[in-house]
Motif scaffolding. Structure first.
Motif, PDB file in Angstrom:
ATOM      1  N   VAL A 188      -5.190   3.903   4.377  1.00 36.93           N
ATOM      2  CA  VAL A 188      -4.785   3.368   3.067  1.00 36.93           C
ATOM      3  C   VAL A 188      -5.911   2.625   2.353  1.00 36.93           C
ATOM      4  O   VAL A 188      -5.980   2.644   1.117  1.00 36.93           O
TER       5      VAL A 188
ATOM      6  N   PHE B 139       0.850  -1.178   0.000  1.00 36.47           N
ATOM      7  CA  PHE B 139       0.000   0.000   0.000  1.00 36.47           C
ATOM      8  C   PHE B 139       0.898   1.244   0.000  1.00 36.47           C
ATOM      9  O   PHE B 139       2.092   1.162   0.307  1.00 36.47           O
TER      10      PHE B 139
ATOM     11  N   ALA C 232       2.464   5.371   4.739  1.00 36.26           N
ATOM     12  CA  ALA C 232       1.689   6.275   5.598  1.00 36.26           C
ATOM     13  C   ALA C 232       2.573   6.830   6.708  1.00 36.26           C
ATOM     14  O   ALA C 232       3.588   6.227   7.072  1.00 36.26           O
TER      15      ALA C 232
ATOM     16  N   PHE D   5      -4.541   1.701  -6.889  1.00 33.75           N
ATOM     17  CA  PHE D   5      -4.893   2.807  -6.005  1.00 33.75           C
ATOM     18  C   PHE D   5      -5.315   4.040  -6.790  1.00 33.75           C
ATOM     19  O   PHE D   5      -4.939   4.232  -7.949  1.00 33.75           O
TER      20      PHE D   5
ATOM     21  N   GLU E 278      -3.104   3.338  10.380  1.00 31.01           N
ATOM     22  CA  GLU E 278      -2.669   3.298   8.978  1.00 31.01           C
ATOM     23  C   GLU E 278      -3.661   2.571   8.076  1.00 31.01           C
ATOM     24  O   GLU E 278      -3.875   2.980   6.925  1.00 31.01           O
TER      25      GLU E 278
ATOM     26  N   ALA F 201      -1.723   9.418   3.921  1.00 28.51           N
ATOM     27  CA  ALA F 201      -1.048   8.621   2.902  1.00 28.51           C
ATOM     28  C   ALA F 201      -1.480   9.118   1.520  1.00 28.51           C
ATOM     29  O   ALA F 201      -2.607   9.602   1.373  1.00 28.51           O
ATOM     30  N   PRO F 202      -0.600   8.994   0.532  1.00 24.29           N
ATOM     31  CA  PRO F 202       0.796   8.590   0.662  1.00 24.29           C
ATOM     32  C   PRO F 202       1.630   9.672   1.333  1.00 24.29           C
ATOM     33  O   PRO F 202       1.392  10.857   1.135  1.00 24.29           O
TER      34      PRO F 202
END
Length: 777
Positions: A291, A202, A205, A320, A287, A227-228
């Protein structure tokens, strides 16, 4: 966390039902596909969980918390043939035992903080008291996320150690502790999915651990994340994948416990590059909540998890959205200390592109009430980080419960980083070329006290100027002659690189110079080092300089300066080379060798070496490979050590025991046994009128040399002209002085032997050295 996972899995068109055991108020109120199951997840609940899954024809299990994973819940489901996205009990040890985790990283060359593992309290105390760096103390076992202590002083560190190991603040989790170096930098977390072979991650983060704004207040499990993380550049993530994530998964598989599931890796971005803080064997808070909303709508998380559980993760994509997510944690008053429970939570309509995930909540009749410290995580998604933060805080304003609080500055580091990055884009810097001036300055600050400890008459060993200054007059010499030497360490450095042990080669570097200086009868006065690398690893370089300083202290010379050269493109990352330069002084009347006094009948006295010293390592490395070993293999000749640790035994420094003999005119000449062994080095001090006969039966060949000879099928004469074979220094002594010399050396702690004699020579024998009686080798 579990609400977020259930929410993401329920979006799959292939999923008919998501059961959550035991669930919370959010999963209870979610409706649709999500349903709570009133079964706990303690070890005593395993049979009920497996039975429920079989009854309901569950096609995929995703264990959440670390304790059931460490206890083997994934193994129980796999036994009955249910695909499970979660590691085995053996693989979960990477979180269940911090000591195991650190040893695993060391074995597989994964960058992490310097550390020690301890089950003995007194040994742990001694480690802290001798440490040259600030420390972090970790209970090795699972301690509900509370077993990490970061003391500010050595006194606090000792108090913290006592609280863990003696007062048992964390119970059996503190039976073993990890004490490691405190790393400095920004932290990031990377959640990585694996089927035991393939690795896919992922977006990185960053979270906020402190309870209050401006990073103040006590540490928590996390008060928000984004994130990112902008600091996690594509280049950095590529490095992390190649040097940490893939090697971690490969290492676990090769060690017999392939990791299937989510590996949560915490990193500190130090001046020397990313270093692993810890592994978790599962998804983590907050996190996960930041994500999962970044998954592209086309990505089916249930399909991804199932593919990993079935060993075909490379067949499905993890995609993503282009954008950012930000999460704000809403907590109960008093958290992370004691807090009230049962307070009613009210929810208004959430804004677009936001999501409220429940953590410490439960259903109470028709209401949802607080039941934990971290109550809710509120996430916003947008094209920009600022937009994601604005949406998250807009959603926070729609949720109310008595005493609730949250941080109002989530993401401030990232926003500041983005602003600075925009400014830097206006032009290139030295850092863009791979040279980190700030890291160099930090290194100088770290080594100043180390260097200062080597001061002696003639210098105060202050560094940082353009040159090192030495006052020869202050040493008291009357008619001095200066003697200089320069050398390196050779391919022994390859082993130091591999083992990540850097201090011993610093001692080697000094030894090679000062032992050459003493054979001239001179006292080493000062030393300078040169360190060249492709990327400056501040901690590794500091360790090397500490070794140099230790060598200087052993020989009585001062470290007065040096050069550190960072040359990206010339050296590979992780590689470095070193060189040294030393200067000594001797009264003109005491210069050695006194060739005109050396004659037939003189005796050769040998001083024991500490091992291979610093010559012949190209052949040594060849022998190790030929024997089917690597440097991490158990050492065949030294129990309790690896091959690499044994080979990195530093070169013995002979200066202090020999200087009194030189001043007493008890030694006529000396030969430092380095490259070329006996046959090349002893003749360098002989007149043409004599030859040296060395008797190999006068001392026992040390175990390391016996093993090298046998494993490499090396002839005795090749050993004698390549290695020191257990004798690091040979002295020419008048026969009448031998007993005096041997007694003086023994009193200095040296092991010395009569190893041969000089004979009159003519023809081809003139000025040569031969070694006899090598049959026992």
């Amino acid at each position: 966390l579990h609400h977020a996972l259930a929410w993401a899995l329920a979006k799959s068109a292939k999923v008919a039902k998501v059961f959550v055991a035991p669930g919370n108020g959010g999963t209870a109120a979610a409706g649709g596909k999500i349903e709570n199951v009133a079964i706990g997840h303690g070890k005593g609940d395993f049979a009920a969980l497996v039975g429920f899954a079989q009854t309901q024809n569950v096609g995929l299990v995703v264990p959440g918390p670390e304790q059931p994973l460490v206890d083997g819940i994934a193994d129980e489901f796999r036994k009955v043939g249910i695909p499970t996205f979660g590691p085995s009990a053996k693989a979960a040890r990477v979180e269940g035992s911090k000591a195991f985790s650190k040893d695993f990283m060391k074995k597989h060359g994964i960058a992490t903080a310097a550390y020690g593992n301890f089950t003995n309290y007194e040994q742990a105390r001694a480690f802290i008291e001798s440490a040259s760096f600030d420390v972090v103390i970790k209970a090795s076992g699972l301690a509900a996320g509370k077993g990490v202590l970061i003391p500010k002083t050595k006194s606090e560190a000792l108090d913290a150690l006592k609280s863990v190991m003696v007062d048992r603040e964390f119970g059996s989790a503190g039976d073993e502790v990890v004490i490691e170096e405190l790393l400095v930098g920004q932290e990031i977390s990377v959640l990585t999915l694996s089927d035991g072979y393939t690795v896919t991650s992922f977006p990185a983060a960053q979270d906020h651990k402190r309870a209050y704004d401006n990073d103040e207040g006590p540490n928590t499990g996390g008060m928000g994340a984004y994130a990112p993380a902008p600091v996690a550049t594509p280049e950095l993530l590529k490095t992390i994948h190649e040097t940490v994530l893939q090697p971690s998964i490969d290492g676990m598989r090769r060690d017999g416990f392939p990791f299937v599931g989510c590996l949560f890796t915490g990193f500190m971005l130090t001046a020397d590059g990313p270093k692993v803080l810890e592994y978790n064997c599962r998804f983590g808070d907050p996190e996960t909540e930041v994500v999962l909303p970044l998954l592209d709508d086309s990505c089916d998380l249930a399909e991804v998890f199932l593919a990993a559980a079935e060993g075909r993760l490379d067949a499905v994509p993890l995609c993503f959205k282009n954008g950012y997510a930000a999460t704000v944690v809403m907590a109960s008053e008093g958290y992370p200390g004691s807090y009230p429970k049962g307070r009613t939570i009210t929810f208004e309509q959430a804004p677009e592109n936001t999501q409220v995930f429940h953590a410490g909540t439960k259903g109470d009749g028709g209401a949802v009430v607080t039941s934990g410290g971290r109550v809710l995580t509120v996430t916003g998604v947008s094209d920009s980080l600022q937009g994601a933060l604005d949406r998250a805080y807009s959603c926070v304003n729609t949720v109310k419960f008595e005493g609730g609080f949250y941080r109002s500055d989530i993401g401030f580091r990232a926003i500041e980083y983005l602003h600075k990055a925009a400014e830097r884009k206006q032009g290139l810097s030295y850092a863009d070329a791979g040279v980190d001036i700030d890291a160099g300055n930090r290194l100088v600050d770290l080594i100043k006290p180390i260097v200062k400890a080597t001061r002696r008459s003639g210098t105060d060993s202050d560094i940082g100027g353009f040159g090192g200054v030495f006052d020869l007059k202050a040493t008291g010499y009357k008619d001095p002659v200066l003697v200089s030497a320069t050398d390196g360490v050779g391919t022994k450095l390859k082993i130091a690189h591999e083992m990540e042990i850097h201090d011993t080669v610093g001692i080697d570097l000094v030894a090679m110079q000062v032992n050459d200086i003493i054979v001239q009868g001179a006292e080493p006065l000062f030393f300078l080092d040169y360190y060249a690398c492709g990327h400056l690893d501040v901690e590794a370089t500091r360790d090397f300089v500490k070794g140099v300083a230790d060598g200087c202290l052993q020989s009585g010379c001062a470290l007065i300066g040096g050069e550190t050269a960072e040359m990206p493109g010339l050296y590979a990352k992780g590689d470095y080379d070193v060189a040294g330069f030393a200067v000594g002084a001797v009264e003109r009347s005491e210069i050695l060798p006194r060739v005109d006094e050396i004659q037939a009948g003189d005796v050769l006295v040998g001083l024991a070496s500490s091992g291979i010293h610093s010559n012949g390592f190209s052949l040594v490395r060849k022998v190790v490979a030929h024997a089917g070993l690597d440097f991490h293999s158990p050492c065949p000749w030294a129990a309790g050590k690896s091959v690499g640790e044994a080979l990195l035994t530093p070169t013995r420094i002979y200066v202090k025991p020999l200087l009194p003999l030189v001043h007493g005119r008890l030694v006529k000449g000396m030969a430092h046994i380095t490259g070329g062994g006996f046959t090349d080095n002893v003749p360098r001090v002989l007149p043409k009128s004599v030859c040296a006969e060395i008797d190999a039966s006068a001392w026992e060949l040390p175990a390391v040399f016996k093993w090298i000879k046998q494993a490499g099928s090396i002839a005795a004469d090749e050993m004698a002209r390549t290695f020191n074979c257990g004798i690091g220094m040979v002295m020419v002594v008048a026969k009448a002085d031998v007993d005096t010399v041997l007694k003086a050396l023994a009193a200095s702690g040296e092991q010395a032997y009569v190893v041969g004699q000089l004979k009159a020579a003519s023809g081809a024998e003139q000025g040569t050295a031969t070694v006899s009686n090598t049959s026992d080798w």
